[in-house]
Write a protein that holds these residues in place. Structure first.
Motif, PDB file in Angstrom:
ATOM      1  N   UNK A 173     -66.670 -35.853 -21.227  1.00 36.06           N
ATOM      2  CA  UNK A 173     -66.998 -36.303 -19.872  1.00 36.06           C
ATOM      3  C   UNK A 173     -65.689 -36.529 -19.128  1.00 36.06           C
ATOM      4  N   UNK A 174     -65.727 -36.425 -17.798  1.00 34.94           N
ATOM      5  CA  UNK A 174     -64.501 -36.541 -17.012  1.00 34.94           C
ATOM      6  C   UNK A 174     -64.727 -37.460 -15.815  1.00 34.94           C
ATOM      7  N   UNK A 175     -63.711 -38.254 -15.478  1.00 28.23           N
ATOM      8  CA  UNK A 175     -63.710 -39.071 -14.264  1.00 28.23           C
ATOM      9  C   UNK A 175     -62.362 -38.903 -13.596  1.00 28.23           C
ATOM     10  N   UNK A 176     -62.362 -38.980 -12.246  1.00 31.12           N
ATOM     11  CA  UNK A 176     -61.128 -38.822 -11.475  1.00 31.12           C
ATOM     12  C   UNK A 176     -60.996 -40.005 -10.529  1.00 31.12           C
ATOM     13  N   UNK A 177     -59.788 -40.585 -10.478  1.00 30.65           N
ATOM     14  CA  UNK A 177     -59.472 -41.631  -9.512  1.00 30.65           C
ATOM     15  C   UNK A 177     -58.266 -41.174  -8.713  1.00 30.65           C
ATOM     16  N   UNK A 178     -58.343 -41.343  -7.384  1.00 35.70           N
ATOM     17  CA  UNK A 178     -57.224 -40.967  -6.510  1.00 35.70           C
ATOM     18  C   UNK A 178     -56.828 -42.179  -5.678  1.00 35.70           C
ATOM     19  N   UNK A 179     -55.542 -42.463  -5.656  1.00 41.33           N
ATOM     20  CA  UNK A 179     -54.981 -43.543  -4.845  1.00 41.33           C
ATOM     21  C   UNK A 179     -53.775 -42.986  -4.099  1.00 41.33           C
ATOM     22  N   UNK A 180     -53.242 -43.719  -3.123  1.00 48.74           N
ATOM     23  CA  UNK A 180     -52.110 -43.190  -2.351  1.00 48.74           C
ATOM     24  C   UNK A 180     -50.861 -42.889  -3.175  1.00 48.74           C
ATOM     25  N   UNK A 181     -50.668 -43.568  -4.320  1.00 45.46           N
ATOM     26  CA  UNK A 181     -49.451 -43.343  -5.099  1.00 45.46           C
ATOM     27  C   UNK A 181     -49.715 -42.891  -6.526  1.00 45.46           C
ATOM     28  N   UNK A 182     -50.962 -42.567  -6.884  1.00 47.75           N
ATOM     29  CA  UNK A 182     -51.257 -42.065  -8.226  1.00 47.75           C
ATOM     30  C   UNK A 182     -52.611 -41.386  -8.271  1.00 47.75           C
TER      31      UNK A 182
END
Length: 188
Positions: free
Chosen positions: A147-156
């Motif tokens: 299974x896969x999850x993605x998190x996006x933030x301004x610096x990572x």
């Protein structure tokens, strides 16, 4: 008896309205948290030995196993039959007989300041486009059964693959330096 049916009908309508309102609220909140699905990249051509092994993907600089094709050159415009003959004010132009161009499926060409970094781990494969001061997720493909999850933030950016209590995370961080890729493998 009639009074009991009226109460049961009123209770059913109130319960149905409450469930509908709750579902709509939860749906509204959760629809804003879904990430964009990763774009598919063309599979590499070559033998399995040409692919990036997980051991070298952690710290060694590795080039991507696929090449970016050069941008397609636009074909010269062909004159349509309507433009070659003088048109009269009441005549409509004939539709073009040239087929529509297929949609572009290749990623845009890399700029001089960016490079692709592909990291292969047990849970799958992640490709980042690393710039001078930021990065972008190009693709993340889970291995079979993961299974896969993605998190996006301004610096990572974090991509986590999970299977049977095991968690493999691939981080791309650039908050205090140029973008770099790190791998964290742990068992819960």
């Amino acid at each position: 008896m009639r009074r009991g049916l009226v109460h049961a009908l009123a209770w059913s309508l109130a319960t149905g309205a409450a469930v509908t309102l709750s579902w709509w609220g939860v749906h509204t909140v959760l629809s804003g948290t879904v990430y964009d699905p990763p774009r598919a990249l063309p599979l590499p051509v070559g033998s399995p030995e040409d692919l990036v092994p997980a051991e070298t993907a952690i710290g060694d600089p590795v080039t991507a196993s696929t090449r970016r094709p050069s941008p397609p050159s636009a074909p010269p415009p062909s004159p349509s039959p309507a433009s070659s003959s003088p048109s009269s004010p009441g005549t409509a132009a004939a539709p073009s007989t040239r087929p529509a161009a297929p949609p572009r499926t290749t990623p845009p060409p890399a700029t001089a300041a960016s490079s692709l970094k592909t990291t292969a781990v047990d849970g799958g494969r992640v490709t980042f486009d690393l710039g001078e001061s930021s990065a972008e997720l190009v693709s993340a493909i889970p291995a079979s059964g993961w299974q896969m999850q993605v998190w996006k933030q301004p610096t990572w950016i974090r991509v986590t693959f999970t299977q049977d209590g095991r968690e493999v995370s691939v981080f791309c961080v650039w908050h205090d330096s140029a973008p770099r890729v790190e791998v964290d493998d742990r068992t819960r």
